[in-house]
Design an enzyme around this catalytic site. Structure first.
Site, PDB file in Angstrom:
ATOM      1  N   ARG A  67       0.820  -1.207   0.000  1.00  0.00           N
ATOM      2  CA  ARG A  67       0.000   0.000   0.000  1.00  0.00           C
ATOM      3  C   ARG A  67       0.861   1.268   0.000  1.00  0.00           C
ATOM      4  O   ARG A  67       0.498   2.294  -0.557  1.00  0.00           O
ATOM      5  CB  ARG A  67      -0.908  -0.014   1.236  1.00  0.00           C
ATOM      6  CG  ARG A  67      -2.305   0.462   0.990  1.00  0.00           C
ATOM      7  CD  ARG A  67      -3.270   0.096   2.112  1.00  0.00           C
ATOM      8  NE  ARG A  67      -2.707   0.082   3.449  1.00  0.00           N
ATOM      9  CZ  ARG A  67      -2.609   1.148   4.230  1.00  0.00           C
ATOM     10  NH1 ARG A  67      -2.990   2.336   3.819  1.00  0.00           N
ATOM     11  NH2 ARG A  67      -2.117   1.028   5.453  1.00  0.00           N
ATOM     12  N   ILE A  96       6.288  17.252  15.403  1.00  0.00           N
ATOM     13  CA  ILE A  96       6.130  17.602  13.984  1.00  0.00           C
ATOM     14  C   ILE A  96       4.832  16.963  13.498  1.00  0.00           C
ATOM     15  O   ILE A  96       4.579  15.779  13.790  1.00  0.00           O
ATOM     16  CB  ILE A  96       7.319  17.056  13.150  1.00  0.00           C
ATOM     17  CG1 ILE A  96       8.634  17.719  13.589  1.00  0.00           C
ATOM     18  CG2 ILE A  96       7.075  17.280  11.658  1.00  0.00           C
ATOM     19  CD1 ILE A  96       9.866  17.170  12.883  1.00  0.00           C
ATOM     20  N   ALA A 142       1.127   3.015  17.886  1.00  0.00           N
ATOM     21  CA  ALA A 142       0.246   2.688  19.022  1.00  0.00           C
ATOM     22  C   ALA A 142      -1.171   2.982  18.568  1.00  0.00           C
ATOM     23  O   ALA A 142      -1.396   3.904  17.770  1.00  0.00           O
ATOM     24  CB  ALA A 142       0.586   3.533  20.243  1.00  0.00           C
ATOM     25  N   TYR A 163       0.591  10.905  25.699  1.00  0.00           N
ATOM     26  CA  TYR A 163       1.606  10.121  24.978  1.00  0.00           C
ATOM     27  C   TYR A 163       1.624   8.672  25.509  1.00  0.00           C
ATOM     28  O   TYR A 163       1.935   7.742  24.773  1.00  0.00           O
ATOM     29  CB  TYR A 163       2.973  10.799  25.094  1.00  0.00           C
ATOM     30  CG  TYR A 163       3.938  10.412  23.991  1.00  0.00           C
ATOM     31  CD1 TYR A 163       3.602  10.586  22.648  1.00  0.00           C
ATOM     32  CD2 TYR A 163       5.179   9.868  24.289  1.00  0.00           C
ATOM     33  CE1 TYR A 163       4.484  10.231  21.636  1.00  0.00           C
ATOM     34  CE2 TYR A 163       6.081   9.515  23.286  1.00  0.00           C
ATOM     35  CZ  TYR A 163       5.716   9.705  21.967  1.00  0.00           C
ATOM     36  OH  TYR A 163       6.595   9.352  20.963  1.00  0.00           O
ATOM     37  N   LYS A 172       9.138   4.561  24.015  1.00  0.00           N
ATOM     38  CA  LYS A 172      10.327   5.384  23.712  1.00  0.00           C
ATOM     39  C   LYS A 172      11.389   5.218  24.802  1.00  0.00           C
ATOM     40  O   LYS A 172      12.585   5.237  24.509  1.00  0.00           O
ATOM     41  CB  LYS A 172       9.952   6.859  23.540  1.00  0.00           C
ATOM     42  CG  LYS A 172       9.122   7.149  22.289  1.00  0.00           C
ATOM     43  CD  LYS A 172       9.790   6.687  21.000  1.00  0.00           C
ATOM     44  CE  LYS A 172       9.053   7.172  19.770  1.00  0.00           C
ATOM     45  NZ  LYS A 172       9.514   6.523  18.521  1.00  0.00           N
TER      46      LYS A 172
HETATM   47  O1  0WD Z   1       6.225  14.668  16.250  1.00  0.00           O
HETATM   48  C1  0WD Z   1       6.609  13.681  15.641  1.00  0.00           C
HETATM   49  N1  0WD Z   1       6.093  13.374  14.464  1.00  0.00           N
HETATM   50  C2  0WD Z   1       7.706  12.847  16.230  1.00  0.00           C
HETATM   51  C3  0WD Z   1       7.950  11.592  15.744  1.00  0.00           C
HETATM   52  C4  0WD Z   1       8.491  13.411  17.347  1.00  0.00           C
HETATM   53  C5  0WD Z   1       9.543  12.556  17.815  1.00  0.00           C
HETATM   54  C6  0WD Z   1       9.729  11.302  17.320  1.00  0.00           C
HETATM   55  N2  0WD Z   1       8.931  10.823  16.311  1.00  0.00           N
HETATM   56  C7  0WD Z   1       9.184   9.471  15.816  1.00  0.00           C
HETATM   57  C8  0WD Z   1       7.991   8.549  15.781  1.00  0.00           C
HETATM   58  O2  0WD Z   1       7.650   8.068  17.069  1.00  0.00           O
HETATM   59  C9  0WD Z   1       8.529   7.455  14.870  1.00  0.00           C
HETATM   60  O3  0WD Z   1       9.396   6.604  15.611  1.00  0.00           O
HETATM   61  O4  0WD Z   1       9.655   9.498  14.505  1.00  0.00           O
HETATM   62  C10 0WD Z   1       9.360   8.256  13.871  1.00  0.00           C
HETATM   63  C11 0WD Z   1       8.688   8.531  12.539  1.00  0.00           C
HETATM   64  O5  0WD Z   1       7.423   9.074  12.793  1.00  0.00           O
HETATM   65  P1  0WD Z   1       6.641  10.094  11.844  1.00  0.00           P
HETATM   66  O6  0WD Z   1       7.485  10.487  10.718  1.00  0.00           O
HETATM   67  O7  0WD Z   1       6.063  11.129  12.737  1.00  0.00           O
HETATM   68  O8  0WD Z   1       5.393   9.221  11.383  1.00  0.00           O
HETATM   69  P2  0WD Z   1       4.880   8.554  10.017  1.00  0.00           P
HETATM   70  O9  0WD Z   1       5.080   9.451   8.867  1.00  0.00           O
HETATM   71  O10 0WD Z   1       3.474   8.104  10.288  1.00  0.00           O
HETATM   72  O11 0WD Z   1       5.814   7.278   9.843  1.00  0.00           O
HETATM   73  C12 0WD Z   1       5.869   6.209  10.739  1.00  0.00           C
HETATM   74  C13 0WD Z   1       5.754   4.947   9.944  1.00  0.00           C
HETATM   75  C14 0WD Z   1       4.379   4.354   9.663  1.00  0.00           C
HETATM   76  O12 0WD Z   1       3.470   5.100   9.233  1.00  0.00           O
HETATM   77  P3  0WD Z   1       1.919   4.820   9.738  1.00  0.00           P
HETATM   78  O13 0WD Z   1       1.425   6.213   9.777  1.00  0.00           O
HETATM   79  O14 0WD Z   1       1.333   3.957   8.713  1.00  0.00           O
HETATM   80  O15 0WD Z   1       1.914   4.172  11.115  1.00  0.00           O
HETATM   81  O16 0WD Z   1       6.224   3.803  10.594  1.00  0.00           O
HETATM   82  C15 0WD Z   1       5.912   2.718   9.727  1.00  0.00           C
HETATM   83  C16 0WD Z   1       4.808   3.167   8.813  1.00  0.00           C
HETATM   84  O17 0WD Z   1       5.274   3.441   7.545  1.00  0.00           O
HETATM   85  N3  0WD Z   1       5.451   1.529  10.422  1.00  0.00           N
HETATM   86  C17 0WD Z   1       5.971   0.326  10.165  1.00  0.00           C
HETATM   87  N4  0WD Z   1       6.970  -0.055   9.346  1.00  0.00           N
HETATM   88  C18 0WD Z   1       7.261  -1.364   9.306  1.00  0.00           C
HETATM   89  N5  0WD Z   1       6.624  -2.283  10.041  1.00  0.00           N
HETATM   90  C19 0WD Z   1       5.258  -0.576  10.978  1.00  0.00           C
HETATM   91  C20 0WD Z   1       5.627  -1.932  10.877  1.00  0.00           C
HETATM   92  N6  0WD Z   1       5.005  -2.891  11.580  1.00  0.00           N
HETATM   93  N7  0WD Z   1       4.314   0.116  11.682  1.00  0.00           N
HETATM   94  C21 0WD Z   1       4.457   1.396  11.333  1.00  0.00           C
END
Ligand code: 0WD
Length: 255
Positions: free
Chosen positions: A42, A192, A96, A156, A163
């Site tokens: 996807r 972000i 989560a 959170y 974390k």
């Molecule tokens: O404010 C924020 N956005 C912050 C994010 C502040 C500080 C840290 N972070 C961290 C997040 O906790 C995460 O560890 O940064 C990391 C990336 O997060 P992001 O860029 O904010 O989020 P996003 O664009 O949604 O990417 C995370 C992705 C997933 O996206 P979705 O939205 O579908 O959950 O993690 C991937 C997926 O692409 N993901 C997985 N990849 C492989 N296997 C799995 C999995 N089982 N589950 C989620």
């Protein structure tokens, strides 16, 4: 910074707003070759739309759900065979359930806890296990963490516990992989707006507080976080391991 001839794996691009995409753009500007892993098919279409924006080499896109041990092993075998070895990896993955990211932590379900810790914390260990087999000398692993693992922050909840476990994993993996000369670090990003963060209750007010109270009086963006990821992946950071670097306008120093 010049990263020509280096190859890095980027895990966790969901869309244009993803922090992993900010890191990909930063690394691409520095001349690195990039390999992407996606959660499932996807996400391939979404990623392919973005890849046109990159200048460098980025032909390899491999499916890798971090809850599937066999898929992880075969993904890294394939990446090793196609690249001849990688210089590092960004793990930018967390999950989560939305229900767990509002209200009180005591309401967390056992299943929700297991799932969050599995995807957001344990995954770094099994990724490190597979990545080290194909990592070139001086290889570096970077993961993404958040202040909610160091302090109690409203809503959170279980992700804060995940974390905290991730931060400890960085230290234990730094010790473990250090024997082979590999480094493991985390970047703690300020809030972000992304797909993941939109699930956190009252996220807007967290961003507003950053703007009002952080020393720099502003939020950070994906590219600023990505630049720090690139630094930690590069040989410029060759003496740094087991560290958590905050890219949060200095918010973490405030009382
Ligand atoms: O404010 C924020 N956005 C912050 C994010 C502040 C500080 C840290 N972070 C961290 C997040 O906790 C995460 O560890 O940064 C990391 C990336 O997060 P992001 O860029 O904010 O989020 P996003 O664009 O949604 O990417 C995370 C992705 C997933 O996206 P979705 O939205 O579908 O959950 O993690 C991937 C997926 O692409 N993901 C997985 N990849 C492989 N296997 C799995 C999995 N089982 N589950 C989620």
């Amino acid at each position: 910074m010049n990263l020509e001839g280096k190859t890095f794996v980027i895990m966790g691009v969901a869309n244009r707003r993803s922090i992993a995409w900010g890191a990909a753009r930063a690394l691409d500007q520095m001349g690195a070759n990039l390999v992407f892993t996606i959660l499932n098919e996807r996400f391939r279409r979404e990623l392919e739309k973005l890849l046109d924006d990159l200048e460098g080499n980025h032909d390899i896109v491999v499916e890798c759900d971090v809850q599937d041990d066999e898929q992880i092993a075969s993904a890294f075998e394939e990446i090793g065979a196609k690249t001849g070895g990688i210089d590092g990896l960004l793990h930018a993955i967390a999950y989560a359930g939305k229900d767990e990211l509002q209200g009180g932590y005591s309401e967390t379900s056992r299943e929700g806890f297991k799932n969050a810790l599995d995807i957001s914390s344990y995954s770094l260990a099994i990724i490190a296990k597979n990545a080290k087999k194909i990592m070139n000398e001086g290889g570096s692993i970077v993961t993404m963490t958040y202040l909610g693992g160091e302090r109690a922050m409203p809503n959170y909840n279980v992700m804060g516990i995940a974390k905290a476990a991730l931060d400890a994993s960085v230290r234990y993996l730094a010790l473990d992989l250090g024997a082979d000369g590999f480094r493991v670090n985390a970047v703690s990003a300020g809030p972000i707006r992304t797909l993941s963060s939109s699930a956190v209750g009252e996220f807007k007010s967290v961003m507003k507080e950053m703007e009002e109270r952080s020393p720099l009086k502003r939020n950070v963006d994906q590219l600023e976080v990505g630049n720090t990821v690139a630094f930690l992946l590069s040989d410029l950071a060759s003496g740094i391991t087991g560290e958590v670097v905050h890219v949060d306008s200095g918010y973490h120093v405030m009382a």
